[in-house]
Design an enzyme around this catalytic site. Structure first.
Site, PDB file in Angstrom:
ATOM      1  N   HIS A  99     -17.252-106.533  69.871  1.00 33.49           N
ATOM      2  CA  HIS A  99     -16.990-107.949  70.176  1.00 33.49           C
ATOM      3  C   HIS A  99     -17.921-108.422  71.277  1.00 33.49           C
ATOM      4  O   HIS A  99     -18.307-107.654  72.160  1.00 33.49           O
ATOM      5  CB  HIS A  99     -15.537-108.182  70.584  1.00 33.49           C
ATOM      6  CG  HIS A  99     -15.052-107.255  71.654  1.00 33.49           C
ATOM      7  ND1 HIS A  99     -14.668-105.954  71.384  1.00 33.49           N
ATOM      8  CD2 HIS A  99     -14.882-107.420  72.984  1.00 33.49           C
ATOM      9  CE1 HIS A  99     -14.289-105.363  72.499  1.00 33.49           C
ATOM     10  NE2 HIS A  99     -14.425-106.227  73.497  1.00 33.49           N
ATOM     11  N   HIS A 101     -17.946-111.090  74.305  1.00 31.70           N
ATOM     12  CA  HIS A 101     -17.210-112.051  75.120  1.00 31.70           C
ATOM     13  C   HIS A 101     -18.123-113.251  75.348  1.00 31.70           C
ATOM     14  O   HIS A 101     -19.238-113.099  75.864  1.00 31.70           O
ATOM     15  CB  HIS A 101     -16.881-111.473  76.497  1.00 31.70           C
ATOM     16  CG  HIS A 101     -15.930-110.322  76.495  1.00 31.70           C
ATOM     17  ND1 HIS A 101     -14.590-110.473  76.772  1.00 31.70           N
ATOM     18  CD2 HIS A 101     -16.124-109.000  76.286  1.00 31.70           C
ATOM     19  CE1 HIS A 101     -14.001-109.280  76.732  1.00 31.70           C
ATOM     20  NE2 HIS A 101     -14.910-108.371  76.444  1.00 31.70           N
TER      21      HIS A 101
HETATM   22  P1  5GP Z   1     -13.156-105.197  76.199  1.00 36.68           P
HETATM   23  O1  5GP Z   1     -12.313-104.726  77.358  1.00 36.68           O
HETATM   24  O2  5GP Z   1     -13.131-104.183  75.081  1.00 36.68           O
HETATM   25  O3  5GP Z   1     -14.546-105.619  76.552  1.00 36.68           O
HETATM   26  O4  5GP Z   1     -12.493-106.530  75.681  1.00 36.68           O
HETATM   27  C1  5GP Z   1     -11.317-106.557  74.970  1.00 36.68           C
HETATM   28  C2  5GP Z   1     -10.724-107.941  75.151  1.00 36.68           C
HETATM   29  O5  5GP Z   1      -9.778-108.140  74.124  1.00 36.68           O
HETATM   30  C3  5GP Z   1     -10.000-108.135  76.478  1.00 36.68           C
HETATM   31  O6  5GP Z   1     -10.582-109.204  77.195  1.00 36.68           O
HETATM   32  C4  5GP Z   1      -8.557-108.415  76.070  1.00 36.68           C
HETATM   33  O7  5GP Z   1      -7.962-109.414  76.857  1.00 36.68           O
HETATM   34  C5  5GP Z   1      -8.718-108.873  74.639  1.00 36.68           C
HETATM   35  N1  5GP Z   1      -7.600-108.562  73.778  1.00 36.68           N
HETATM   36  C6  5GP Z   1      -6.989-107.355  73.648  1.00 36.68           C
HETATM   37  N2  5GP Z   1      -6.007-107.422  72.724  1.00 36.68           N
HETATM   38  C7  5GP Z   1      -6.024-108.697  72.254  1.00 36.68           C
HETATM   39  C8  5GP Z   1      -5.224-109.376  71.270  1.00 36.68           C
HETATM   40  O8  5GP Z   1      -4.326-108.834  70.648  1.00 36.68           O
HETATM   41  N3  5GP Z   1      -5.520-110.690  71.063  1.00 36.68           N
HETATM   42  C9  5GP Z   1      -6.523-111.324  71.729  1.00 36.68           C
HETATM   43  N4  5GP Z   1      -6.727-112.612  71.449  1.00 36.68           N
HETATM   44  N5  5GP Z   1      -7.283-110.710  72.664  1.00 36.68           N
HETATM   45  C10 5GP Z   1      -7.032-109.412  72.917  1.00 36.68           C
END
Ligand code: 5GP
Ligand code: ZN
Length: 141
Positions: A99, A101
């Site tokens: 993903h 951001h």
């Molecule tokens: P990472 O930490 O892998 O870079 O980002 C994961 C992101 O996914 C985090 O910012 C977290 O808030 C978001 N996230 C995790 N679970 C969910 C979910 O079930 N729904 C949504 N909309 N965001 C999620």
């Protein structure tokens, strides 16, 4: 992948505030927004991270992020953006479905650069460049 929350969002079996989609990507609002409009752009197909995603899905995600940045600038009056990808746990990845951001920036937001810029040692930078450079390419400097 059956235990992947983002695959479940793609499949429609987990809820999300989806704001954009195309044949390769979907985009939805992060449930822990860093700023208003914080969006996650993901490929419909499951890829674990930046090192595993193919170039076509990566390009589709990047294009979608830019398309949404233009929309968020227009509708939320964002003044700038950070695109952030966390690749692997050491780099803060917590959801293992690739993903991007897309974080809108506002002049009064509270976000800070996560490192302190300090001048590096030129010899050390040159040593790393030697390790990383493509011997077939022309000299950079
Ligand atoms: P990472 O930490 O892998 O870079 O980002 C994961 C992101 O996914 C985090 O910012 C977290 O808030 C978001 N996230 C995790 N679970 C969910 C979910 O079930 N729904 C949504 N909309 N965001 C999620
Ligand atoms: Zn997935």
């Amino acid at each position: 992948m059956s235990d992947c929350i983002f695959c479940a969002i793609v499949a429609g079996t987990a809820p999300a505030q989806i704001i954009d989609s195309d044949e390769r990507t979907i985009a939805f609002l992060d449930i822990n927004p860093a700023t208003p409009g914080h969006t996650l752009v993901i490929p419909r197909r499951h890829h674990t991270d930046l090192l595993e995603i193919d170039d076509v899905d990566l390009a589709a995600c990047t294009s979608a992020a830019r398309r949404l940045a233009l929309r968020i600038e227009d509708r939320l009056d964002a003044e700038g953006f950070n695109l952030i990808n966390a690749c692997r746990p050491v780099a803060w990845q917590t959801v293992f479905h690739f993903h991007i951001h897309l974080i809108p920036r506002y002049s009064d937001d509270a976000l800070k650069l996560p490192w302190v810029p300090r001048a590096g040692d030129p010899a050390e930078i040159a040593r790393v460049a030697d390790l990383l450079g493509d011997p077939a390419a022309a000299d950079g400097e």
